[in-house]
Design a protein around this motif. Sequence first.
Motif, PDB file in Angstrom:
ATOM      1  N   GLN A  43      -4.941  14.724 -30.012  1.00  0.00           N
ATOM      2  CA  GLN A  43      -4.907  16.181 -30.627  1.00  0.00           C
ATOM      3  C   GLN A  43      -4.880  16.042 -31.722  1.00  0.00           C
ATOM      4  O   GLN A  43      -5.572  16.818 -32.724  1.00  0.00           O
ATOM      5  N   ALA A  44      -3.695  15.111 -32.514  1.00  0.00           N
ATOM      6  CA  ALA A  44      -3.730  14.986 -33.841  1.00  0.00           C
ATOM      7  C   ALA A  44      -4.585  14.663 -34.372  1.00  0.00           C
ATOM      8  O   ALA A  44      -4.714  15.558 -36.001  1.00  0.00           O
ATOM      9  N   LEU A  45      -5.424  13.356 -34.394  1.00  0.00           N
ATOM     10  CA  LEU A  45      -6.336  13.228 -34.792  1.00  0.00           C
ATOM     11  C   LEU A  45      -7.693  14.421 -35.024  1.00  0.00           C
ATOM     12  O   LEU A  45      -7.652  14.578 -35.992  1.00  0.00           O
ATOM     13  N   MET A  46      -7.955  15.560 -33.931  1.00  0.00           N
ATOM     14  CA  MET A  46      -8.907  16.009 -34.802  1.00  0.00           C
ATOM     15  C   MET A  46      -8.125  17.164 -35.392  1.00  0.00           C
ATOM     16  O   MET A  46      -9.731  18.717 -35.701  1.00  0.00           O
ATOM     17  N   ALA A  47      -7.038  17.940 -35.050  1.00  0.00           N
ATOM     18  CA  ALA A  47      -6.354  18.629 -35.732  1.00  0.00           C
ATOM     19  C   ALA A  47      -6.795  18.037 -37.184  1.00  0.00           C
ATOM     20  O   ALA A  47      -6.670  19.480 -38.092  1.00  0.00           O
ATOM     21  N   GLN A  48      -6.683  17.161 -37.608  1.00  0.00           N
ATOM     22  CA  GLN A  48      -7.369  16.726 -38.904  1.00  0.00           C
ATOM     23  C   GLN A  48      -8.273  16.941 -39.317  1.00  0.00           C
ATOM     24  O   GLN A  48      -9.015  17.269 -40.237  1.00  0.00           O
ATOM     25  N   HIS A  49      -9.535  17.172 -38.408  1.00  0.00           N
ATOM     26  CA  HIS A  49     -11.242  17.061 -38.973  1.00  0.00           C
ATOM     27  C   HIS A  49     -11.521  16.031 -39.672  1.00  0.00           C
ATOM     28  O   HIS A  49     -11.951  15.144 -39.301  1.00  0.00           O
ATOM     29  N   SER A  50     -11.166  15.832 -40.620  1.00  0.00           N
ATOM     30  CA  SER A  50     -11.915  14.439 -41.332  1.00  0.00           C
ATOM     31  C   SER A  50     -10.771  14.565 -42.690  1.00  0.00           C
ATOM     32  O   SER A  50      -9.778  15.409 -43.212  1.00  0.00           O
ATOM     33  N   VAL A  51     -10.038  13.001 -42.954  1.00  0.00           N
ATOM     34  CA  VAL A  51      -9.881  12.800 -43.768  1.00  0.00           C
ATOM     35  C   VAL A  51     -10.226  12.036 -44.793  1.00  0.00           C
ATOM     36  O   VAL A  51      -9.920  10.962 -44.354  1.00  0.00           O
ATOM     37  N   PRO A  52      -9.826  12.628 -45.903  1.00  0.00           N
ATOM     38  CA  PRO A  52     -11.094  11.170 -46.881  1.00  0.00           C
ATOM     39  C   PRO A  52     -10.226  10.644 -47.315  1.00  0.00           C
ATOM     40  O   PRO A  52     -11.076   9.129 -47.740  1.00  0.00           O
ATOM     41  N   ARG A  53      -9.140  10.534 -47.181  1.00  0.00           N
ATOM     42  CA  ARG A  53      -7.888   8.975 -47.324  1.00  0.00           C
ATOM     43  C   ARG A  53      -6.504   8.711 -47.088  1.00  0.00           C
ATOM     44  O   ARG A  53      -6.173  10.451 -47.550  1.00  0.00           O
ATOM     45  N   LEU A  54      -6.420   8.358 -46.399  1.00  0.00           N
ATOM     46  CA  LEU A  54      -5.060   8.170 -45.951  1.00  0.00           C
ATOM     47  C   LEU A  54      -4.186   7.497 -46.273  1.00  0.00           C
ATOM     48  O   LEU A  54      -4.446   6.224 -46.286  1.00  0.00           O
ATOM     49  N   LYS A  55      -3.185   7.379 -46.971  1.00  0.00           N
ATOM     50  CA  LYS A  55      -2.140   6.278 -47.733  1.00  0.00           C
ATOM     51  C   LYS A  55      -0.929   6.261 -46.998  1.00  0.00           C
ATOM     52  O   LYS A  55      -0.496   7.426 -46.804  1.00  0.00           O
ATOM     53  N   ILE A  56      -0.843   4.714 -46.326  1.00  0.00           N
ATOM     54  CA  ILE A  56       0.429   5.130 -45.503  1.00  0.00           C
ATOM     55  C   ILE A  56       1.453   4.172 -46.368  1.00  0.00           C
ATOM     56  O   ILE A  56       1.191   3.813 -47.431  1.00  0.00           O
ATOM     57  N   ALA A  57       3.186   4.951 -45.976  1.00  0.00           N
ATOM     58  CA  ALA A  57       3.801   4.056 -46.670  1.00  0.00           C
ATOM     59  C   ALA A  57       3.829   2.412 -46.163  1.00  0.00           C
ATOM     60  O   ALA A  57       2.812   2.213 -45.953  1.00  0.00           O
ATOM     61  N   ALA A  58       4.693   2.365 -46.796  1.00  0.00           N
ATOM     62  CA  ALA A  58       4.895   0.623 -47.177  1.00  0.00           C
ATOM     63  C   ALA A  58       5.251   0.364 -45.833  1.00  0.00           C
ATOM     64  O   ALA A  58       6.023   0.864 -45.427  1.00  0.00           O
ATOM     65  N   LEU A  59       4.620  -0.948 -45.486  1.00  0.00           N
ATOM     66  CA  LEU A  59       4.859  -1.700 -44.350  1.00  0.00           C
ATOM     67  C   LEU A  59       6.399  -3.223 -44.816  1.00  0.00           C
ATOM     68  O   LEU A  59       5.554  -3.848 -45.577  1.00  0.00           O
ATOM     69  N   ARG A  60       6.949  -3.056 -44.028  1.00  0.00           N
ATOM     70  CA  ARG A  60       7.716  -4.239 -43.766  1.00  0.00           C
ATOM     71  C   ARG A  60       7.501  -5.499 -43.383  1.00  0.00           C
ATOM     72  O   ARG A  60       7.520  -4.766 -42.152  1.00  0.00           O
ATOM     73  N   ILE A  61       6.823  -6.654 -43.617  1.00  0.00           N
ATOM     74  CA  ILE A  61       5.802  -7.848 -42.554  1.00  0.00           C
ATOM     75  C   ILE A  61       7.106  -8.875 -43.170  1.00  0.00           C
ATOM     76  O   ILE A  61       6.956  -9.265 -44.066  1.00  0.00           O
TER      77      ILE A  61
END
Length: 84
Positions: A43-61
């Motif tokens: 549902q959250a994904l469908m509410a977005q319709h289209s996301v041309p660019r998604l920048k995520i927070a830094a990951l600690r690996i």
Amino acid sequence: MNRVVLHIDRLVLRGFDRADRTGIAEGLREELGRLLATPQAAQALMAQHSVPRLKIAALRIAPGARATAVGEQTAQGIVRGIGS
């Protein structure tokens, strides 16, 4: 039943060995499939319709992390970003 289609045209991961790309992609694919299988995530994904660019927070690996674990963490970051 709704169908969710997710296309990732480009994934930029800096600082990783080229030999790890298959493992990273595998972990990403499997974890996204698992996380997006829930009705709430779909549902959250469908509410977005289209996301041309998604920048995520830094990951600690962690040093020495398996390539698939890097993909899994990246997938978790993507899903968090979609839900924001």
